[in-house]
Scaffold this active site. Structure first.
Site, PDB file in Angstrom:
ATOM      1  N   GLU A 109     -14.436  -7.127  -2.359  1.00  0.00           N
ATOM      2  CA  GLU A 109     -13.221  -6.253  -2.905  1.00  0.00           C
ATOM      3  C   GLU A 109     -13.684  -5.964  -4.345  1.00  0.00           C
ATOM      4  O   GLU A 109     -14.655  -6.397  -4.948  1.00  0.00           O
ATOM      5  CB  GLU A 109     -11.557  -7.057  -3.108  1.00  0.00           C
ATOM      6  CG  GLU A 109     -11.634  -8.029  -4.000  1.00  0.00           C
ATOM      7  CD  GLU A 109     -10.353  -8.090  -5.228  1.00  0.00           C
ATOM      8  OE1 GLU A 109     -10.317  -6.902  -4.848  1.00  0.00           O
ATOM      9  OE2 GLU A 109     -10.352  -9.557  -4.653  1.00  0.00           O
ATOM     10  N   LYS A 147      -6.227   1.662  -8.712  1.00  0.00           N
ATOM     11  CA  LYS A 147      -6.345   0.523  -8.219  1.00  0.00           C
ATOM     12  C   LYS A 147      -6.222   1.037  -6.812  1.00  0.00           C
ATOM     13  O   LYS A 147      -4.525   1.397  -6.828  1.00  0.00           O
ATOM     14  CB  LYS A 147      -5.756  -0.566  -9.090  1.00  0.00           C
ATOM     15  CG  LYS A 147      -5.413  -1.458  -8.268  1.00  0.00           C
ATOM     16  CD  LYS A 147      -4.206  -2.959  -8.757  1.00  0.00           C
ATOM     17  CE  LYS A 147      -3.862  -3.594  -8.126  1.00  0.00           C
ATOM     18  NZ  LYS A 147      -2.894  -4.293  -8.602  1.00  0.00           N
ATOM     19  N   VAL A 150      -7.295  -6.118  -2.442  1.00  0.00           N
ATOM     20  CA  VAL A 150      -7.504  -7.372  -0.645  1.00  0.00           C
ATOM     21  C   VAL A 150      -6.389  -6.400   0.188  1.00  0.00           C
ATOM     22  O   VAL A 150      -7.816  -5.852   1.417  1.00  0.00           O
ATOM     23  CB  VAL A 150      -6.417  -8.313  -0.944  1.00  0.00           C
ATOM     24  CG1 VAL A 150      -6.704  -9.103   0.395  1.00  0.00           C
ATOM     25  CG2 VAL A 150      -7.577  -8.657  -1.715  1.00  0.00           C
ATOM     26  N   ASP A 179       9.147  -7.336  -6.429  1.00  0.00           N
ATOM     27  CA  ASP A 179       7.447  -7.443  -6.361  1.00  0.00           C
ATOM     28  C   ASP A 179       7.049  -8.049  -5.493  1.00  0.00           C
ATOM     29  O   ASP A 179       7.414  -9.435  -5.473  1.00  0.00           O
ATOM     30  CB  ASP A 179       7.035  -7.160  -7.491  1.00  0.00           C
ATOM     31  CG  ASP A 179       6.120  -7.274  -7.730  1.00  0.00           C
ATOM     32  OD1 ASP A 179       5.150  -7.185  -6.913  1.00  0.00           O
ATOM     33  OD2 ASP A 179       5.308  -6.975  -9.510  1.00  0.00           O
ATOM     34  N   SER A 196       3.290  -8.722  -2.789  1.00  0.00           N
ATOM     35  CA  SER A 196       1.881  -7.707  -3.250  1.00  0.00           C
ATOM     36  C   SER A 196       1.667  -6.984  -1.481  1.00  0.00           C
ATOM     37  O   SER A 196       2.474  -7.846  -0.292  1.00  0.00           O
ATOM     38  CB  SER A 196       0.490  -8.917  -3.238  1.00  0.00           C
ATOM     39  OG  SER A 196      -0.776  -7.418  -2.702  1.00  0.00           O
ATOM     40  N   ALA A 197       1.632  -5.868  -0.986  1.00  0.00           N
ATOM     41  CA  ALA A 197       1.302  -5.313   0.035  1.00  0.00           C
ATOM     42  C   ALA A 197       0.063  -6.314   1.239  1.00  0.00           C
ATOM     43  O   ALA A 197      -0.210  -5.874   1.931  1.00  0.00           O
ATOM     44  CB  ALA A 197       1.049  -3.338  -0.474  1.00  0.00           C
ATOM     45  N   ASP A 198      -0.552  -7.218  -0.289  1.00  0.00           N
ATOM     46  CA  ASP A 198      -1.975  -7.616   0.823  1.00  0.00           C
ATOM     47  C   ASP A 198      -1.489  -8.071   1.876  1.00  0.00           C
ATOM     48  O   ASP A 198      -1.566  -8.390   2.651  1.00  0.00           O
ATOM     49  CB  ASP A 198      -2.711  -8.637  -0.691  1.00  0.00           C
ATOM     50  CG  ASP A 198      -3.461  -8.662  -1.833  1.00  0.00           C
ATOM     51  OD1 ASP A 198      -3.911  -7.006  -1.539  1.00  0.00           O
ATOM     52  OD2 ASP A 198      -3.606  -8.590  -2.736  1.00  0.00           O
ATOM     53  N   LYS A 212      -2.385 -15.710  -6.153  1.00  0.00           N
ATOM     54  CA  LYS A 212      -2.701 -15.894  -8.360  1.00  0.00           C
ATOM     55  C   LYS A 212      -1.760 -16.759  -8.584  1.00  0.00           C
ATOM     56  O   LYS A 212      -0.255 -17.156  -7.868  1.00  0.00           O
ATOM     57  CB  LYS A 212      -2.654 -15.099  -8.037  1.00  0.00           C
ATOM     58  CG  LYS A 212      -4.445 -13.770  -8.366  1.00  0.00           C
ATOM     59  CD  LYS A 212      -4.126 -12.950  -9.390  1.00  0.00           C
ATOM     60  CE  LYS A 212      -3.993 -12.216  -7.859  1.00  0.00           C
ATOM     61  NZ  LYS A 212      -4.743 -11.592  -7.050  1.00  0.00           N
TER      62      LYS A 212
END
Ligand code: PSU
Ligand code: MN
Length: 300
Positions: free
Chosen positions: A22, A83, A103, A135, A137-139, A156
């Site tokens: 990435e 981003k 990602v 919140d 992540s769309a990952d 993370k």
């Protein structure tokens, strides 16, 4: 719409091992000016593992699978690099923008290009304040619908790891530790959370990928969680202190949306005297190498 670099295209055509990388980690996750050299070191680690690296980004509206020096320099040094998660790609592409892929976006584009292995540092996941902010992540959603195997050091450590593991289970995303029974925590070796599976070798992981296809379950990602060795992790006390300060700063400054993760990582790099950067580089190099080995075992 995919512009595949010649070396990557040749490897794919010949059925040789390829690993996607990435670019958000380069543009938004690692400090300048070291990020350019680190990006090439990550590619070199993939080669050591036995595969051809393909760093993914959007350059002038064009999807690049494999970056030449000019493209990497643009991603690493320009101030207008967006981003891009998967949902941003069509808009950024139609506008002719230059963007770094997360990602989520990288996994999608890699799968489109026929690449099965992907290495990164730490995945996005559920944030600690998600009960209030929603919140996540769309990952996670992207990995639930993409044919990819991603090698990472867990998610993370700025995140709510327990909640993230629950979401991975709900979404049907496979998670296995590489030579570990517990989920790593990015900068830290061990999150303390047990994993359902432990895999011991690149060949064993390659066999799992084969079985996944045979079972028709290859529309969903497999996460291979590769921990930093304990003597290379960030000092847990330092981690705890900087994390608390960084979360407070994010709340005070009203940081939102896609800025949250780069903000927190930036605070870490500034607040640990370079220690988080050292750990981040070490873990991403190890992941790139392992992904290369898995890709090679998959072809062999
Ligand atoms: N891993 C790193 N550094 C990073 C990231 C991952 O070591 O900067 C990036 C990845 O691109 C990941 C993104 O997809 O952070 C997650 O951002 P968000 O939480 O906004 O979805
Ligand atoms: Mn988010």
């Amino acid at each position: 719409m995919l512009n595949v670099a010649p070396e990557v295209a040749e490897a794919l055509a010949a059925g040789r091992a390829v690993v996607a990388l990435e670019s958000t980690i380069i543009s938004h996750g690692l400090p300048r000016p070291d990020n350019v050299a680190i990006a090439r070191q990550i590619e070199a680690a993939v080669r050591e593992g036995g595969a051809v690296p393909a760093t993914v980004a959007l350059v002038g509206g064009e999807v690049r699978i494999g970056l030449d020096d000019a493209a990497l320099a643009a991603i690493a040094t320009r101030d207008d690099v967006i981003k891009c998660s998967a949902r941003d790609l069509p808009i950024a592409a139609a506008r002719g923008a230059t963007g770094a892929t997360t990602v989520a976006a990288t996994a999608h584009l890699a799968a489109q290009a026929g690449i099965e292995l992907f290495a990164t540092g730490g995945l996005g996941g559920v944030h600690r304040e998600a009960r209030d902010t929603w919140d996540e992540s769309a990952d996670l959603v992207a990995l639930s619908r993409t044919r990819i195997c991603v090698v990472c050091a867990g998610v993370k450590s700025i995140l709510d790891i327990a909640a993230t593991l629950e979401r991975l289970e709900t979404l049907g995303i496979g998670v296995a530790g590489y030579r570990t029974d517990t989920f790593p925590a990015f900068y830290l070796t061990d999150s303390g959370f047990a994993l359902p599976w432990r895999l011991e070798s690149p060949q064993e992981i390659a066999d799992v990928l084969h079985a996944r296809g045979a079972l028709g379950l290859d529309g969903t990602a497999l996460i291979v969680a590769n921990p930093l060795p304990e003597d290379e992790q960030l000092d847990p006390d330092l981690h705890e202190r900087v994390l608390r300060e960084s979360l407070e700063a994010a709340a005070t400054e009203g940081v939102r949306g896609r800025d949250v993760t780069p903000f927190l990582l930036g605070r870490f790099h500034a607040g640990t005297g370079g220690e988080s950067l050292r750990a981040n580089v070490a873990l991403v190099l190890a992941n790139a190498r392992l992904a290369g080995e898995i890709a090679a075992a998959r072809q062999g």
